[in-house]
Each structure stands twice: as C-alpha cells, then as structure tokens.
Design an enzyme around this catalytic site. Structure first.
Site, PDB file in Angstrom:
ATOM      1  N   GLU A  22       4.945  -1.569  -3.975  1.00 20.19           N
ATOM      2  CA  GLU A  22       3.525  -1.213  -3.906  1.00 20.19           C
ATOM      3  C   GLU A  22       3.155  -0.658  -2.525  1.00 20.19           C
ATOM      4  O   GLU A  22       3.881  -0.832  -1.550  1.00 20.19           O
ATOM      5  CB  GLU A  22       2.659  -2.420  -4.256  1.00 20.19           C
ATOM      6  CG  GLU A  22       2.866  -3.583  -3.317  1.00 20.19           C
ATOM      7  CD  GLU A  22       1.574  -4.285  -2.976  1.00 20.19           C
ATOM      8  OE1 GLU A  22       0.582  -3.605  -2.687  1.00 20.19           O
ATOM      9  OE2 GLU A  22       1.590  -5.523  -2.984  1.00 20.19           O
ATOM     10  N   LYS A 156      -1.061 -15.178  -2.747  1.00 18.36           N
ATOM     11  CA  LYS A 156      -1.426 -15.330  -1.333  1.00 18.36           C
ATOM     12  C   LYS A 156      -2.077 -16.682  -1.075  1.00 18.36           C
ATOM     13  O   LYS A 156      -2.882 -17.162  -1.862  1.00 18.36           O
ATOM     14  CB  LYS A 156      -2.318 -14.165  -0.900  1.00 18.36           C
ATOM     15  CG  LYS A 156      -1.467 -12.917  -0.624  1.00 18.36           C
ATOM     16  CD  LYS A 156      -2.275 -11.757  -0.134  1.00 18.36           C
ATOM     17  CE  LYS A 156      -2.886 -11.021  -1.287  1.00 18.36           C
ATOM     18  NZ  LYS A 156      -1.946 -10.163  -2.001  1.00 18.36           N
TER      19      LYS A 156
HETATM   20  N1  PSU Z   1       1.184  -8.781  -0.771  1.00 23.63           N
HETATM   21  C1  PSU Z   1       1.194  -8.716   0.590  1.00 23.63           C
HETATM   22  N2  PSU Z   1       0.177  -8.031   1.199  1.00 23.63           N
HETATM   23  C2  PSU Z   1      -0.838  -7.404   0.487  1.00 23.63           C
HETATM   24  C3  PSU Z   1      -0.832  -7.459  -0.938  1.00 23.63           C
HETATM   25  C4  PSU Z   1       0.203  -8.171  -1.520  1.00 23.63           C
HETATM   26  O1  PSU Z   1       2.089  -9.263   1.241  1.00 23.63           O
HETATM   27  O2  PSU Z   1      -1.716  -6.784   1.086  1.00 23.63           O
HETATM   28  C5  PSU Z   1      -1.930  -6.746  -1.722  1.00 23.63           C
HETATM   29  C6  PSU Z   1      -1.448  -6.385  -3.133  1.00 23.63           C
HETATM   30  O3  PSU Z   1      -1.587  -4.992  -3.288  1.00 23.63           O
HETATM   31  C7  PSU Z   1      -2.391  -7.128  -4.071  1.00 23.63           C
HETATM   32  C8  PSU Z   1      -3.640  -7.120  -3.265  1.00 23.63           C
HETATM   33  O4  PSU Z   1      -2.521  -6.489  -5.311  1.00 23.63           O
HETATM   34  O5  PSU Z   1      -3.145  -7.471  -1.951  1.00 23.63           O
HETATM   35  C9  PSU Z   1      -4.683  -8.084  -3.811  1.00 23.63           C
HETATM   36  O6  PSU Z   1      -5.962  -7.632  -3.510  1.00 23.63           O
HETATM   37  P1  PSU Z   1      -7.236  -8.233  -4.283  1.00 23.63           P
HETATM   38  O7  PSU Z   1      -7.242  -9.688  -3.911  1.00 23.63           O
HETATM   39  O8  PSU Z   1      -8.413  -7.477  -3.731  1.00 23.63           O
HETATM   40  O9  PSU Z   1      -7.012  -7.979  -5.732  1.00 23.63           O
END
Ligand code: PSU
Ligand code: MN
Length: 301
Positions: A22, A156
């Site tokens: 990604e 996360k």
């Molecule tokens: N994993 C990481 N760093 C990130 C992400 C994932 O180590 O920045 C990103 C991914 O793209 C995931 C996003 O889909 O964070 C989630 O964002 P949100 O909580 O706004 O959906």
C-alpha cells in the site's frame, strides 16, 4: 482501467509470486525524507524472497498496480497526495489527482488485478471513543468484501483493539496469528488479546488458501497477524504514555476523519524521537518478507 506495471503483469500471467503493497503508509504514515527510502526497502524485501512487489497508488489520475521509481518518488515526495480509501478512488481519478491508497483501497485494487497476497503495517479499525465519534476505519468493511490475504502486525495500537477484533468477527474476516497465540499490537508484540487461530509456516497458510478456494469461501479477506519481535518493539511504558498524550492532542486540535490516523502516527514518531518509526519500519519489512514467502510457497505447488 488499471495500469499494471509490465513486470507485475508478466508475473501474474505466469502464475508467479506477487505481493501488493500500500501507499498511504508511505505518503501519510511515515515522515519525509525516510519514507521514500523505506518504500524502496519494502519492495526490496519482497524481491529478496523471490516475489515481485506491486505498490499500488493513483498517479495523475491513473490507478497504477506496480510503481516505477518515478511514481514511487512522486507518492513519497509530492505535496498534496490525497489519502484515498475505496470511496475516494473514482473521484480522485476523475480529477486527475495523485493519491495514496489505504488498506481497503489497495486490497480492492490488488484483488481486481488478480493479486492474492498483500503486506502492510497495521490495519485500520475501531477508534477509541468510537461509541461517540463513530470512527471506524473503512478497512474493516473493505476487507469483509475483498478476496485477499493481508499480512499485518495486527491493527494499529492507537485503536480500540478488542472492539476491532469483535468487528472482524462480525464481518466474517478470518484472523490467524503467525507463530503466536496472541493478537499482535502493531508497535507492540502483544496487544493483550488472544488470536483465534495460529499457523507456524507459510505452507500452513497455503493450505488455508487452498481450502478457501475449494470451499468457495474467498469473498472476505484472510488476515495473517505477524507480531514484531519483542526485541524490536516500542517500550510499552513509553507507548502508553505517548498514546495518552497523542489522543488528548487530537481531541484538543479537533482532528477528524481521514486525518486522525496520520496525526496520531506522526505524533508518535515525534514524541518517541524516532523509536516508533524504527519499530514501524521493522514490522512493515517483516510483513513484506512473510507475504513474499507465502506467495512463493503458493505459486510453487
Ligand atoms: N500501516 C502503517 N501505517 C499506516 C497505515 C497502515 O504502518 O499509515 C495506513 C493504512 O493505509 C490504513 C490506514 O488503511 O493507515 C488507516 O487509516 P484510517 O484509520 O483513516 O482508515
Ligand atoms: Mn476514520
């Protein structure tokens, strides 16, 4: 239409191992200037295991599956790269924008291109205080309707982990620990919660993939949760201290919507003086390597 890099298209035609990567993690999850170097290292980690990397992003309105170095540089360094979840893709494409794709959007585009393995850092999920804010990442519903296998270090640690595990269960997304009985905690090896299933080798994952195909059970994603080794994790006390401060700062500054996760990650990288960044890079590289090993094992037999 997807624009698939020739190297990726050739590997897919031959049934060879390909790993999707990604780009939101590159554009919005890691600070400049380290992000470009790390993006290249993630691709190199996939290659070192014998698979072809396919980083996915939108460049000048074109959806690209597999980026050349100029495109990877644009995603890492350009100002105004839009964070695109699945719902944003068509709008950004119609406007000719350059966008980074989240887990949900990357998984969707990878599946469309015929890629079966995907590596990321940590999935999005249910945010703390979600009962008031309704903030749940589109990654969860996205994975519920995407046939792909995602290797990640859990979700996360800024999130409400038990609530996210419940949502994954409800949504029918299978979760398997890799060489662990504990659900990983992204920056931390153990989130404090158990994981429903465990595997100990890429071959075992391939067995599950075959069974999913045979039983026609591929409509939702399979999550392989790969913990950061304890020696590499962020100090748990520092983690908790910074998280409390970061959540309060996000609240005080009125951070909302797609900005929440990048804000919290940036705060971590800043307040831990790079320790969280180091852990983040290590876990992403480990996930890329494992996804590549699974892809190689899957294409071998
Ligand atoms: N994993 C990481 N760093 C990130 C992400 C994932 O180590 O920045 C990103 C991914 O793209 C995931 C996003 O889909 O964070 C989630 O964002 P949100 O909580 O706004 O959906
Ligand atoms: Mn959100």
């Amino acid at each position: 239409m997807l624009s698939v890099l020739p190297e990726v298209a050739a590997a897919l035609r031959a049934g060879g191992p390909v790993v999707a990567l990604e780009s939101t993690l590159v554009a919005h999850g890691l600070p400049r200037p380290d992000n470009l170097r790390v993006a290249r290292e993630i691709e190199a980690a996939v290659r070192a295991e014998g698979a072809v990397p396919a980083t996915i992003a939108l460049v000048d309105g074109q959806v690209r599956v597999g980026l050349d170095d100029a495109a990877l540089t644009a995603i890492a360094q350009r100002d105004g790269v839009v964070k695109c979840s699945t719902r944003d893709l068509a709008i950004a494409a119609a406007r000719g924008l350059t966008g980074a794709t989240t887990v949900a959007a990357t998984a969707r585009l990878a599946a469309q291109a015929g890629i079966e393995l995907f590596a990321t850092g940590g999935l999005g999920g249910v945010h703390r205080e979600a009962s008031q804010t309704w903030d749940e990442s589109a990654d969860l519903v996205g994975l519920a309707r995407t046939p792909i296998t995602v290797v990640c270090a859990g979700v996360k640690s800024i999130l409400d982990v038990p609530a996210t595990l419940e949502r994954l269960e409800t949504l029918g997304v299978a979760v398997v620990g890799y060489r662990t009985d504990r659900f990983p905690g992204f920056f931390l090896s153990d989130s404090g919660h158990p994981v429903p299933w465990r595997v100990d080798s890429p071959g075992e994952v391939v067995g599950i993939l075959r069974a999913r195909a045979r039983l026609d059970l591929e409509e939702a994603a399979l999550v392989i949760a790969n913990p950061i080794p304890e020696a590499d994790q962020l100090d748990p006390a520092l983690h908790d201290e910074v998280l409390t401060e970061a959540l309060a700062a996000a609240e005080a500054e009125g951070i909302r919507g797609r900005d929440v996760t990048p804000f919290l990650l940036a705060r971590f990288h800043d307040r831990t003086r790079g320790a969280s960044l180091e852990a983040n890079v290590r876990l992403v590289l480990a996930n890329a390597r494992l996804a590549a090993r699974i892809a190689v094992a899957a294409s071998a037999g």
